[in-house]
Design an enzyme around this catalytic site. Structure first.
Site, PDB file in Angstrom:
ATOM      1  N   ASP A  13     126.740  21.278  18.077  1.00  0.00           N
ATOM      2  CA  ASP A  13     126.700  22.070  16.832  1.00  0.00           C
ATOM      3  C   ASP A  13     125.235  22.308  16.498  1.00  0.00           C
ATOM      4  O   ASP A  13     124.513  21.374  16.148  1.00  0.00           O
ATOM      5  CB  ASP A  13     127.400  21.290  15.705  1.00  0.00           C
ATOM      6  N   HIS A  34     130.174  25.117  15.333  1.00  0.00           N
ATOM      7  CA  HIS A  34     130.049  24.676  13.937  1.00  0.00           C
ATOM      8  C   HIS A  34     131.365  24.780  13.169  1.00  0.00           C
ATOM      9  O   HIS A  34     131.456  24.316  12.042  1.00  0.00           O
ATOM     10  CB  HIS A  34     128.976  25.521  13.238  1.00  0.00           C
ATOM     11  N   SER A  90     130.615  22.418   6.329  1.00  0.00           N
ATOM     12  CA  SER A  90     129.205  22.794   6.322  1.00  0.00           C
ATOM     13  C   SER A  90     128.568  22.446   4.973  1.00  0.00           C
ATOM     14  O   SER A  90     128.684  21.316   4.505  1.00  0.00           O
ATOM     15  CB  SER A  90     129.123  24.294   6.644  1.00  0.00           C
TER      16      SER A  90
END
Lengths: 115, 838, 320
Positions: free
Chosen positions: C274, C302, C150
């Protein structure tokens, strides 16, 4: 130690004129010798005035002998000016310095060298 | 149960605790969802559908749970909820908002359990959703109240801490540091900086920041258009909520807000004075803090911010007063210390050096003093780097020209202040210093520098005068002492020594003199005039002349002292001078002496130990309290006697009684009995007082008559041969030896001693060579002995020449060499010699 | 004064951690850079000068843990927003034989030292990148394979741009250089500014619960009563204040211009479906990053490292 108090220099024509004075002995001969050699190695002719020398020992003789030898090797004339009497003359005579090296009169010696 | 046969109503009733599980699932007071691990809904209950307005078909197989959430909660779901569930297998009471088909948001609390298959792989997620509408609104209120309470509590705490820090901060710098820390914890500012007003220079100076990574730290004039300066002038709090606001009022601020990505800025003047009336306040600085996001400050926060400005202002005010007081104290302490340090040195060069060394680094990083003395002037500097010479030259010229200080100002390219050193209207030189930039403007600093220059000028002028006087006195003294001491008379020899004090003392009034009153009468004197400096030197010269004038063949020492007493009536500075005076008849060897308050002479006759002559003592010259009936004493001196006259510097020494001084002098004098006269007095001074002596020392040693026998012991040092020769020359001359013989003997003797030193003591620098000379009407005999071991003499060509000279100049030479050493005995006939016809 | 508050992303490394007044009780103090007054005695001469701060060990600051094969090449795993190093628990075992595994928590998360959080440093992703470089330098790691989830994917990119010689490769899991759509150039990041405000609200909603478990973290730390039942969400503990700030930095950053400057090979792992980093964003990263490999995973959501660790591990291994 500096040799200035015993030796000074001037020029007389092409000749380097070395004035010595006072007592020259074992204690100061080396310093005096160095000072003289520094001025005479390239000289065309050398006059050493010993008339003001009040004492000269064998160390002084050794120094003069060296300088004379050096000048002779280079074919340059040298005269030692001594008084009619005096300590320097005595020592040099006792050491049987060549008569042609010794002079009693500065001017005459200078003329001889110049001629 | 009823026995009466009536209708069995119980059949109609379903026990509430006997509910249909299916119905219970569907109509439970909470939403149930079953989803695949990726969130896809596979089962959902009626309650959830009712709450959200979705039909079962909308959800099952089509939506994931997270799709039902608000976008913000979707992120929260993905970043918090899902990872937690994956890791823990369950999550509890996560607050999420579910969005219904009509767009209405339903606040919920969610619990989920992850169920894993036999392999441990996630199989399904069971989720329970509670309606939390009421609880959430309550919680929100609670949260709001709590947040407010927390932040106000936190602000108060921070402020309390700051106030405590301020109270403990003694200097402006520390106050500034304490203040600049406040906004981050108190108001969640992103960063903050503090500017202080420099009233002297009429400027605002940035002194501290929590984020000085970049930016403009230049000082700004108070009249600047920059926002900080504007706020400092206005003296009230400015909150610039947006970049647009800044744009409108403070373009420079807007620019830097954009550059540093700030959206809100607070500019808080730090004030002192009455808090309620705006007019009376003095602004001492500005605290600037900023926020990365737009920030609205509540009334409560603004109150606290204003309070901070006042607290900080008061602390600054106090610190400034404190700073001022301390600086004043430090300045005067520096002046006092500098003056004292200068006083410790008497000489000009040393004082000048002290001055620059005091200045750097305590008040400056570079300092230079230049004095217009002597042909070349005097320059001393310390610290560095040296400033631009041409600019310094120009400023120095200006200071001398105007006879006024030229102070450094900001951006003058030099940074040096040049002050003239002025005494009685005369510019003695200049003093240049480079101080730290913030010290340049302050009036107090200027006054301090002027004070310093005044004191330095006076100290340097005094040193210059001292130097001048000292030079004159020394010259005078030297010229008097160097006057002709008779030296060629074979009947006596005089050796003198004068040694000035090692410390930089003024010249003293010690003197010696020796002169022939008549052809056969010698006078020797050593005296000491009271005081120092040029006056003492002058008096000494006058006394010396007076003695020469008063000495006569008939008068004698006592009459001479009487004459000097009368002289004191005219020359008062001669009063209380002490002296010892002796006359020696060179025919009869009779000595007459008198001591006017002076230390007794020390006599060493050839036979026996040295003796102090304690007769013929009377008071110092012109003494009113002392006995000035002048007496003299006469005694015969044996040939070869040595008489020593001296001043008190020779035997008086700190930490040593005078008796002990007399004792040591007598002992050392005896020990040097056989040393050559030449160098004897210097040798005695060396032994008795050394080089680190606090007083002048004056000695005179007279050798009288000619010793029958010359005995000397000299160290194995070529320099000693000349000293021996001088003695022997005098001895030989004293015996009337003619010049040729004298020269020959000196030569032989020198060569023999040189031999001993070079060969006998080639490995022993402490060896001693003994020389004995004897004389008869016919012959001079010299005996030279050493105790060394001869090495390689025979094959040394140079020594060979020495030996040859010995043989040539003497009539009779014999060597006696054994393990104990070598003795050469040489003889020469006096008069016309057979050795060499010279 | 904003004038003097520069772009912290370019803050020199030397602004380490101050030991100044560390026991005074408010974390903000740690941000002070003292402007020294020289010659404090009688004659202070001011020179604006930043004092070099004492550096805190990254082991404490970032709760660094090192496992795996000590002599193997290092793999540095960086967790994403909202979590901590625990999120790598299903992935790291696959590399323990071959690699030296370096795990850590970003300041404000997990077991990191909360007091090390500084607005000026951690107000941008560059500050977090500096934290990474501190770790790399302190343990003298070279040829590092950086695995960032991320937002940490971007943090890794920034670190590798600053000191490329340290890194052998960057694995980006669900990267996004900008989360908010950019209307000026049509860039699609997936979110609007309002969405992010919603997230902040969501954080607030969960604030009470979080603060109950994270009792000692609030600055000033007044005694606070327990509210509600104690939660068991013990992983991924986050200081709520820092979480808000980190959320802002994460979701409001724009690092698109940095991508072309990456000189280290990279692997982009893109999940299907996602919402945080949609496929179009992953493709954008791939297109703008030289020497990058794009792999689309079957995993959804995610966090493939949690939901599909095997697939994630395989993708990384085959790239390595």
């Amino acid at each position: 130690m500096t040799a200035d108090q015993w030796v000074s220099f001037s020029r007389r024509g092409t000749a380097e004129l070395v004035h010595l004075k006072g007592e020259i002995d074992l204690a100061n001969a080396n310093d005096i010798g160095r000072a003289i050699v520094a001025r005479t190695t390239a000289a065309e002719a050398v006059l050493i005035d010993l008339t003001a020398v009040s004492f000269l020992d064998s160390a002084g003789v050794r120094l003069l002998d060296f300088i004379v030898g050096d000048l002779d090797d280079r074919g340059k004339p040298i005269r030692l000016v001594v008084g009619e009497r005096g300590a320097a003359r005595m020592t040099l005579q006792l050491c049987a310095f060549r008569a042609d090296l010794l002079a009693t009169d500065l001017d005459r010696a200078a003329t001889e060298l110049g001629g | 149960m009823s026995e009466s046969g009536g209708p069995d109503v119980t059949q109609e009733l379903r026990l509430p605790w006997d509910d249909d599980p299916e119905d219970l699932y569907e109509h439970a007071p909470c939403g149930y969802l079953t989803t695949l691990p990726d969130g896809t809904v596979v089962r959902v209950n009626e309650t959830f559908l009712t709450w959200t307005g979705y039909s079962r078909a909308d959800l099952i197989g089509h939506k994931r749970f997270r799709d039902l959430l608000t976008p913000g909660d979707q992120i929260y779901h993905e970043t918090h909820y899902a990872p937690l569930l994956a890791m823990q297998g369950e999550v509890h009471e996560i607050a999420l908002e579910v969005v219904g088909t009509d767009g209405r948001r339903l606040p919920t609390l969610v619990n989920s359990v992850l169920e894993r298959g036999t392999t441990g792989a996630p199989r399904i997620i069971r989720t329970m959703v509670f309606n939390a509408t009421e609880r959430r609104s309550y919680e929100r209120e609670l949260l709001g109240a709590r947040r407010a309470a927390e932040s106000s509590e936190q602000r108060v705490q921070v402020l309390q801490q700051i106030v405590a820090d301020l109270a403990a901060a003694p200097t402006e710098a520390e106050v500034a540091e304490a203040v600049v820390r406040a906004p981050e914890p108190a108001f969640q500012a992103t960063s903050s900086s503090i500017y202080l007003v420099d009233a002297e220079r009429d400027q605002l100076v940035a002194v501290a920041s929590t984020d000085p990574t970049t930016g403009n730290w230049d000082d700004m004039p108070r009249s600047s258009t920059r926002a900080v300066a504007e706020v400092a002038r206005r003296g009230d709090l400015h909150v610039i909520g947006t970049v647009a606001d800044a744009e409108e009022h403070f373009p420079d601020l807007a620019e830097s807000m954009r550059r540093s990505e700030r959206r809100s800025v607070v500019l808080l003047p730090l004030t002192t004075g009455p808090s309620d009336e705006h007019a009376g306040v003095t602004v001492l600085g500005v605290l600037a803090f900023s926020f990365r996001d737009e920030r609205t400050l509540t009334d409560g926060e603004l109150r606290v911010i204003r309070l901070l400005g006042q607290q900080a202002g008061q602390a600054l005010d106090r610190a400034r007063l404190y700073d001022d007081a301390r600086r004043r104290e430090e300045r005067s302490s520096f002046l006092a210390r500098a003056t004292r340090a200068l006083d410790e040195e008497h000489r000009l060069l040393q004082r000048a050096r002290r001055l620059v060394e005091r200045a750097v680094p305590e008040i400056a990083d570079w300092a230079l003093v230049r004095l217009q003395v002597g042909p070349a002037g005097l320059v001393e500097h310390h610290g560095g780097p040296a400033p631009d010479p041409a600019r310094l030259e120009a400023r120095t010229a200006e200071a001398i020209e105007t006879s006024a200080p030229v102070f450094a100002v900001d951006a003058d390219g030099l940074g040096c202040t040049v002050l003239p050193l002025t005494v009685r209207g005369r510019v003695l030189g200049t003093f240049a210093v480079r101080m730290a930039p913030d010290r340049r403007g302050a009036e107090a600093e200027r006054q301090f520098l002027i004070d310093l220059a005044d004191r330095a000028a006076l100290a340097l002028e005094n040193a210059r005068l001292y130097e001048q006087e000292r030079a004159i006195a020394r010259t005078l003294q030297r010229s008097l002492l160097a006057a002709d001491v008779p030296g060629t008379d074979p009947r006596f020899a005089v050796e003198t020594h004068y040694q000035a004090a090692a410390q930089d003392m003024e010249v003293g009034g010690d003197w010696y003199d020796a002169f022939l009153i008549t052809a056969n009468k010698l006078a020797v004197v050593v005296g000491d005039v009271v005081g120092r400096g040029i006056e003492a030197a002058t008096t000494m010269g006058q006394l010396r002349s007076a003695i020469r004038a008063l000495a006569s063949a008939e008068a004698g020492p006592a009459r001479l002292l009487e004459g000097l007493d009368r002289f004191c009536d005219r020359v008062d500075s001669a009063r209380m001078a002490t002296l010892v005076y002796a006359e020696i008849d060179l025919f009869s060897s009779e000595m007459a002496y008198a001591c006017a308050g002076h230390l007794p002479p020390l006599l060493h006759e050839p036979a026996g130990p040295p003796q102090y002559l304690l007769q013929a003592r009377s008071a110092p010259l012109g003494s009113r309290a002392g006995d000035v009936r002048r007496v003299e004493h006469r005694q015969r001196l044996a040939a070869g006697s040595r008489l020593l006259l001296y001043t008190d510097g020779l035997i008086e020494r700190r930490g040593r009684g005078i008796d002990r001084g007399f004792e040591i002098l007598a002992r050392e004098y005896a020990r040097l009995r056989d040393a050559p006269l030449k160098g004897l007095t210097a040798g005695l001074a060396e032994i008795l007082v050394g080089r680190d002596h606090g007083d002048d020392v004056c000695l005179l040693c007279l050798t009288l008559g000619t010793e029958e026998r010359l005995e000397r012991s000299i160290g194995a040092d070529p320099l000693q041969i000349a000293l021996l020769r001088a003695d022997m020359r005098g001895w030989l001359a004293g015996h009337g030896v003619d010049t040729d013989c004298l020269n020959a003997v000196l030569l032989a003797c020198s060569e023999a001693v040189a031999n001993s030193i070079e060969h006998g003591y080639s490995d022993d620098p402490f060896g001693v060579v003994d020389v004995t000379a004897t004389i008869s009407p016919d012959t001079v005999e010299i005996r030279v002995s050493d105790h060394g071991r001869w090495r390689g003499a025979r094959d040394d060509e140079a020594r060979g020449r020495g030996l040859q000279l010995i043989y040539e100049s003497m009539d009779d030479v014999s060597f006696d060499r054994d393990t104990e050493g070598t003795t050469v005995v040489m003889r020469r006939h006096r008069g016309q010699s057979s050795a060499g016809d010279l | 004064m904003p004038d003097n508050e520069g772009d912290v992303r370019n803050a020199p490394e030397s602004y380490g951690y101050p030991d100044l007044a560390s026991n005074r009780g408010h974390p903000g103090v740690r941000n002070i850079i003292r402007v020294q007054w020289e010659g404090r005695g009688a004659f202070p001469g001011r020179r604006v000068r930043a004092v070099r701060r004492n550096r805190m060990s990254t082991t404490v600051r970032n709760a660094v843990t090192i496992t795996g094969n000590e002599s193997g090449p290092p793999m540095l795993f960086a967790h994403g927003y909202g979590c901590d190093q625990n999120m790598w628990r299903f992935v790291t075992p696959a590399f323990e034989e071959t690699h030296r595994i370096v795990l850590f928590d970003h300041v404000g998360n997990g077991r990191s030292d909360l007091s090390a959080y500084r607005d000026s440093r951690h107000g941008s992703l560059g500050g977090y990148a500096e934290d990474i470089l501190d770790i790399v330098r302190e343990h003298d790691l070279r040829e590092v394979v950086f695995v960032g989830h991320s937002v940490s994917a971007m943090i890794g990119v920034l670190a590798a741009i600053r000191e490329p010689e340290r890194f052998a490769g960057i694995v980006m899991i669900g990267p996004s250089p900008r989360y908010i759509n950019d209307e000026t150039d049509g860039y699609v990041g997936g979110f609007t500014r309002a969405d992010i405000d919603g997230l902040l609200e969501s954080l607030d909603s969960n604030y009470l619960g979080w603060s109950a478990t994270m009792a000692p973290v609030i600055m000033g730390n007044p005694e606070r009563p327990e509210l509600g039942t104690e939660l068991t969400n013990s992983f991924c503990a986050t200081d709520p204040e820092i979480a808000r700030k980190f959320a802002r930095v994460t979701f409001l950053s724009d690092n698109r211009a940095d991508l072309p400057n990456l000189r280290v090979p990279s692997l982009i792992l893109q999940c299907s479906d996602d919402v945080i980093a949609p496929e179009v964003v992953g493709e954008y990263v791939h297109k703008n990053t030289q020497d990058s490999t794009f792999v689309a995973l079957n995993a959804t959501g995610h966090c493939p490292n949690l939901s599909a660790p095997e697939e994630t591990v395989d993708a990384i291994k085959s790239w390595l």
